[in-house]
Design a protein around this motif. Structure first.
Motif, PDB file in Angstrom:
ATOM      1  N   GLY A  68       0.828  -1.204   0.000  1.00 59.37           N
ATOM      2  CA  GLY A  68       0.000   0.000   0.000  1.00 59.37           C
ATOM      3  C   GLY A  68       0.854   1.243   0.000  1.00 59.37           C
ATOM      4  N   ARG A  69       0.726   2.054  -1.013  1.00 54.07           N
ATOM      5  CA  ARG A  69       1.520   3.282  -1.104  1.00 54.07           C
ATOM      6  C   ARG A  69       0.574   4.476  -1.234  1.00 54.07           C
ATOM      7  N   ASN A  70       0.994   5.600  -0.714  1.00 47.03           N
ATOM      8  CA  ASN A  70       0.147   6.791  -0.722  1.00 47.03           C
ATOM      9  C   ASN A  70       0.385   7.642  -1.965  1.00 47.03           C
ATOM     10  N   PHE A  71       0.002   7.103  -3.117  1.00 43.39           N
ATOM     11  CA  PHE A  71       0.162   7.850  -4.352  1.00 43.39           C
ATOM     12  C   PHE A  71      -1.011   8.806  -4.544  1.00 43.39           C
ATOM     13  N   ASP A  72      -0.706   9.967  -5.132  1.00 47.30           N
ATOM     14  CA  ASP A  72      -1.765  10.912  -5.478  1.00 47.30           C
ATOM     15  C   ASP A  72      -2.485  10.489  -6.754  1.00 47.30           C
ATOM     16  N   GLY A  73      -1.786   9.754  -7.598  1.00 46.89           N
ATOM     17  CA  GLY A  73      -2.400   9.322  -8.845  1.00 46.89           C
ATOM     18  C   GLY A  73      -1.621   8.184  -9.476  1.00 46.89           C
ATOM     19  N   ALA A  74      -2.301   7.467 -10.351  1.00 43.30           N
ATOM     20  CA  ALA A  74      -1.669   6.364 -11.091  1.00 43.30           C
ATOM     21  C   ALA A  74      -1.983   6.519 -12.564  1.00 43.30           C
ATOM     22  N   VAL A  75      -0.972   6.308 -13.394  1.00 42.08           N
ATOM     23  CA  VAL A  75      -1.160   6.317 -14.842  1.00 42.08           C
ATOM     24  C   VAL A  75      -0.871   4.905 -15.342  1.00 42.08           C
ATOM     25  N   ILE A  76      -1.910   4.255 -15.875  1.00 51.23           N
ATOM     26  CA  ILE A  76      -1.775   2.888 -16.385  1.00 51.23           C
ATOM     27  C   ILE A  76      -1.590   2.984 -17.887  1.00 51.23           C
ATOM     28  N   SER A  77      -0.394   2.676 -18.361  1.00 51.38           N
ATOM     29  CA  SER A  77      -0.063   2.856 -19.777  1.00 51.38           C
ATOM     30  C   SER A  77       0.578   1.590 -20.334  1.00 51.38           C
ATOM     31  N   ILE A  78      -0.162   0.493 -20.252  1.00 52.72           N
ATOM     32  CA  ILE A  78       0.368  -0.807 -20.660  1.00 52.72           C
ATOM     33  C   ILE A  78      -0.081  -1.112 -22.085  1.00 52.72           C
ATOM     34  N   GLY A  79       0.878  -1.395 -22.945  1.00 49.81           N
ATOM     35  CA  GLY A  79       0.530  -1.623 -24.338  1.00 49.81           C
ATOM     36  C   GLY A  79       0.399  -3.085 -24.713  1.00 49.81           C
ATOM     37  N   HIS A  80       0.991  -3.990 -23.923  1.00 50.34           N
ATOM     38  CA  HIS A  80       1.087  -5.384 -24.361  1.00 50.34           C
ATOM     39  C   HIS A  80      -0.087  -6.253 -23.965  1.00 50.34           C
ATOM     40  N   SER A  81      -0.904  -5.821 -22.999  1.00 47.91           N
ATOM     41  CA  SER A  81      -1.917  -6.730 -22.478  1.00 47.91           C
ATOM     42  C   SER A  81      -3.067  -5.981 -21.821  1.00 47.91           C
ATOM     43  N   LEU A  82      -4.288  -6.262 -22.292  1.00 45.16           N
ATOM     44  CA  LEU A  82      -5.470  -5.703 -21.639  1.00 45.16           C
ATOM     45  C   LEU A  82      -5.610  -6.286 -20.245  1.00 45.16           C
ATOM     46  N   ASP A  83      -5.302  -7.586 -20.098  1.00 43.58           N
ATOM     47  CA  ASP A  83      -5.393  -8.220 -18.779  1.00 43.58           C
ATOM     48  C   ASP A  83      -4.501  -7.512 -17.766  1.00 43.58           C
ATOM     49  N   ALA A  84      -3.294  -7.163 -18.189  1.00 40.50           N
ATOM     50  CA  ALA A  84      -2.374  -6.471 -17.282  1.00 40.50           C
ATOM     51  C   ALA A  84      -2.906  -5.087 -16.935  1.00 40.50           C
ATOM     52  N   SER A  85      -3.496  -4.404 -17.909  1.00 43.74           N
ATOM     53  CA  SER A  85      -4.091  -3.082 -17.655  1.00 43.74           C
ATOM     54  C   SER A  85      -5.216  -3.190 -16.641  1.00 43.74           C
ATOM     55  N   VAL A  86      -6.031  -4.235 -16.787  1.00 42.40           N
ATOM     56  CA  VAL A  86      -7.142  -4.463 -15.863  1.00 42.40           C
ATOM     57  C   VAL A  86      -6.627  -4.727 -14.459  1.00 42.40           C
ATOM     58  N   LEU A  87      -5.636  -5.615 -14.334  1.00 41.81           N
ATOM     59  CA  LEU A  87      -5.077  -5.937 -13.019  1.00 41.81           C
ATOM     60  C   LEU A  87      -4.464  -4.707 -12.356  1.00 41.81           C
ATOM     61  N   ALA A  88      -3.714  -3.914 -13.158  1.00 39.22           N
ATOM     62  CA  ALA A  88      -3.065  -2.722 -12.607  1.00 39.22           C
ATOM     63  C   ALA A  88      -4.102  -1.689 -12.167  1.00 39.22           C
ATOM     64  N   THR A  89      -5.174  -1.553 -12.938  1.00 37.39           N
ATOM     65  CA  THR A  89      -6.232  -0.602 -12.580  1.00 37.39           C
ATOM     66  C   THR A  89      -6.942  -1.033 -11.309  1.00 37.39           C
ATOM     67  N   ILE A  90      -7.262  -2.321 -11.216  1.00 31.97           N
ATOM     68  CA  ILE A  90      -7.912  -2.835 -10.003  1.00 31.97           C
ATOM     69  C   ILE A  90      -7.003  -2.643  -8.792  1.00 31.97           C
ATOM     70  N   TRP A  91      -5.703  -2.932  -8.967  1.00 31.10           N
ATOM     71  CA  TRP A  91      -4.756  -2.735  -7.859  1.00 31.10           C
ATOM     72  C   TRP A  91      -4.742  -1.283  -7.401  1.00 31.10           C
TER      73      TRP A  91
END
Length: 225
Positions: A68-91
Motif C-alpha cells: 500500500g503506497r500513498n500515491f496521489d495518482g496512477a497512470v496505467i499505460s500498458i501496451g502489451h496486455s489488456l489483462d495487465a491493464s485491468v489488473l493494474a487498474t484494479i490494484w
C-alpha cells in the motif's frame, strides 16, 4: 512558510506515452515511481524519475509486492496486455489511489477500464490521429488544439480583406460562429483584443469554434490566395 508536499505518482507501462508522462511529472516537481516489465525500459528511464522498478504487473503476486503506497495518482499505460491493464487498474483502486488514469487503444478497451474503476481514459493514438487529420483538413490554419471531438482552437493568418478592419466590422461571430480569443502581433499575444481596433497585416487570429467553422475559414483563406 510550510512547504507543500510533493505529489507522488506511479506510472505503469513505459512505452513512448508512459515514459513521456513519467519524465514530465518528475520535471514538474513530482515524485514518480516508474514500473515496467522490460529491463531496458527501466534502464532508459531510471535517471529521470525518483524510482524505476522492473515488475510484471500481469502477475498478481508481483503487484502485491508493491504494497500500500500513498500515491496521489496512477497512470496505467500498458501496451502489451489488456489483462495487465485491468489488473493494474484494479490494484490502483484497491490501494485507494484517488486519480487513476488508464490508456486505451479503442472505445471497447476504454469502456472495460472505466467499468472497473479508472477515473479517466485517454486515447493517445486516437488523439494523435485526430490532430493529424485536422492539420491536413485545416492546412491553412497555423495550428490547432482539439478541445473535444467537435470544438478546437485554431490559429489563422489574417485574410487580405480583413486587414485594416476591426472585429466589429468583420462580424466573425455572425458569419462563422467563432470567437476571437486573442491576436498574435509582432511576437506578442493580445488577449481579448479591442473590438473597434483595426487589424494589421501579418496578424494571426486565435479562434475558438467548431471544427466545421474553422474549416470554412481555412477554405475561405484558400479561395482568396
Amino acid at each position: 512558510m510550510k512547504k507543500s508536499r510533493q505529489k507522488e505518482y506511479v506510472v505503469i507501462g513505459l512505452g513512448r506515452f508512459g515514459s513521456s508522462v513519467a519524465k514530465q511529472l518528475e520535471a514538474n516537481g513530482c515524485k514518480v515511481l516508474a514500473i515496467d516489465r522490460n529491463e531496458q525500459h527501466i534502464r532508459q528511464i531510471a535517471e529521470y524519475v525518483t524510482l524505476a522498478m522492473c515488475l510484471d504487473v500481469g502477475d498478481e503476486e508481483a503487484l502485491e509486492e508493491l504494497g500500500g503506497r500513498n500515491f496521489d495518482g496512477a497512470v496505467i499505460s500498458i501496451g502489451h496486455s489488456l489483462d495487465a491493464s485491468v489488473l493494474a487498474t484494479i490494484w490502483a483502486k484497491e490501494q485507494g489511489i484517488k486519480q487513476v488514469i488508464a490508456k486505451a487503444y479503442d472505445e471497447t478497451q476504454g469502456k472495460i477500464l472505466a467499468k472497473i474503476g479508472a477515473d479517466e481514459i485517454v486515447y493517445p493514438e486516437m488523439e494523435t490521429g485526430v490532430h493529424l487529420a485536422n492539420n491536413l483538413a485545416f492546412n491553412n490554419l497555423v495550428d490547432t488544439i482539439e478541445l473535444s471531438s467537435e470544438y478546437s482552437i485554431g490559429e489563422v493568418t489574417i485574410l487580405t480583406d480583413w486587414i485594416g478592419k476591426s472585429l466589429i466590422e468583420l462580424k466573425l461571430r455572425d458569419k462563422y460562429d467563432v470567437n476571437v480569443i486573442a491576436i498574435k502581433r509582432n511576437g506578442s499575444l493580445i488577449v481579448n483584443p479591442a473590438a473597434d481596433a483595426p487589424n494589421k497585416k501579418d496578424d494571426i487570429f486565435v479562434l475558438l469554434g467548431t471544427n466545421n467553422t474553422l474549416k470554412k475559414i481555412a477554405d475561405a483563406s484558400t479561395s482568396r490566395k
